[in-house]
Design a protein around this motif. Structure first.
Motif, PDB file in Angstrom:
ATOM      1  N   ASP A  10       0.764  -1.086   0.027  1.00  0.00           N
ATOM      2  CA  ASP A  10       0.224  -0.324   0.282  1.00  0.00           C
ATOM      3  C   ASP A  10       0.799   0.992   0.219  1.00  0.00           C
ATOM      4  N   GLU A  11       2.112   1.054   0.826  1.00  0.00           N
ATOM      5  CA  GLU A  11       3.274   2.644   0.877  1.00  0.00           C
ATOM      6  C   GLU A  11       3.978   2.880  -0.685  1.00  0.00           C
ATOM      7  N   LEU A  12       3.789   1.723  -1.047  1.00  0.00           N
ATOM      8  CA  LEU A  12       4.282   1.260  -2.916  1.00  0.00           C
ATOM      9  C   LEU A  12       3.804   1.786  -3.359  1.00  0.00           C
ATOM     10  N   ASP A  13       2.980   1.995  -3.060  1.00  0.00           N
ATOM     11  CA  ASP A  13       1.272   2.990  -4.159  1.00  0.00           C
ATOM     12  C   ASP A  13       1.470   4.047  -4.257  1.00  0.00           C
ATOM     13  N   LEU A  14       1.561   4.934  -3.028  1.00  0.00           N
ATOM     14  CA  LEU A  14       1.950   6.037  -2.483  1.00  0.00           C
ATOM     15  C   LEU A  14       3.211   6.886  -3.509  1.00  0.00           C
ATOM     16  N   LEU A  15       4.284   5.993  -3.799  1.00  0.00           N
ATOM     17  CA  LEU A  15       5.797   6.997  -4.000  1.00  0.00           C
ATOM     18  C   LEU A  15       6.007   6.872  -5.292  1.00  0.00           C
ATOM     19  N   ASP A  16       6.768   8.120  -5.348  1.00  0.00           N
ATOM     20  CA  ASP A  16       7.503   8.764  -6.733  1.00  0.00           C
ATOM     21  C   ASP A  16       7.985   8.282  -7.392  1.00  0.00           C
ATOM     22  N   THR A  17       8.160   8.234  -8.380  1.00  0.00           N
ATOM     23  CA  THR A  17       9.803   7.145  -8.987  1.00  0.00           C
ATOM     24  C   THR A  17      11.066   7.635  -8.924  1.00  0.00           C
ATOM     25  N   LYS A  18      11.228   8.427  -8.278  1.00  0.00           N
ATOM     26  CA  LYS A  18      12.434   8.806  -7.371  1.00  0.00           C
ATOM     27  C   LYS A  18      12.585   8.375  -6.047  1.00  0.00           C
ATOM     28  N   ALA A  19      11.603   8.528  -5.372  1.00  0.00           N
ATOM     29  CA  ALA A  19      11.044   7.801  -3.900  1.00  0.00           C
ATOM     30  C   ALA A  19      11.940   5.898  -4.183  1.00  0.00           C
ATOM     31  N   MET A  20      11.137   5.568  -5.472  1.00  0.00           N
ATOM     32  CA  MET A  20      10.834   3.976  -5.427  1.00  0.00           C
ATOM     33  C   MET A  20      12.133   4.137  -5.904  1.00  0.00           C
ATOM     34  N   ALA A  21      13.101   4.816  -6.656  1.00  0.00           N
ATOM     35  CA  ALA A  21      14.274   4.052  -6.719  1.00  0.00           C
ATOM     36  C   ALA A  21      14.489   4.809  -5.907  1.00  0.00           C
ATOM     37  N   LEU A  22      15.356   5.163  -4.838  1.00  0.00           N
ATOM     38  CA  LEU A  22      15.516   5.626  -3.652  1.00  0.00           C
ATOM     39  C   LEU A  22      16.183   4.142  -2.879  1.00  0.00           C
TER      40      LEU A  22
END
Length: 72
Positions: A10-22
């Protein structure tokens, strides 16, 4: 799916691409460190082992750290 996995998902769904890469890089490092520890035969000490080691220490570790930082 476990509750923890669902919460993470659920939290991953809220992340933008930059945050996901980090986050991805952090996960890779965490997995690498865990793998290296296993290969070296190391493990994270249990609370009993930590308590045993700290009970044997007669110094004041917090004062030692403060003193060391003041010297540098």
């Amino acid at each position: 799916m476990s509750i923890l996995r669902q919460k993470i998902d659920d939290e991953l769904d809220l992340l933008d691409t930059k945050a996901m890469a980090l986050l991805y890089e952090q996960l890779r490092q965490l997995n690498r460190a865990s793998s290296n520890r296993k290969q070296a035969g190391q493990s994270v000490p249990g609370i009993e082992e930590v308590l045993q080691h700290t009970a044997m220490f007669t110094g004041n570790w917090s004062q030692d750290i403060v003193r060391e930082r003041e010297e540098h």
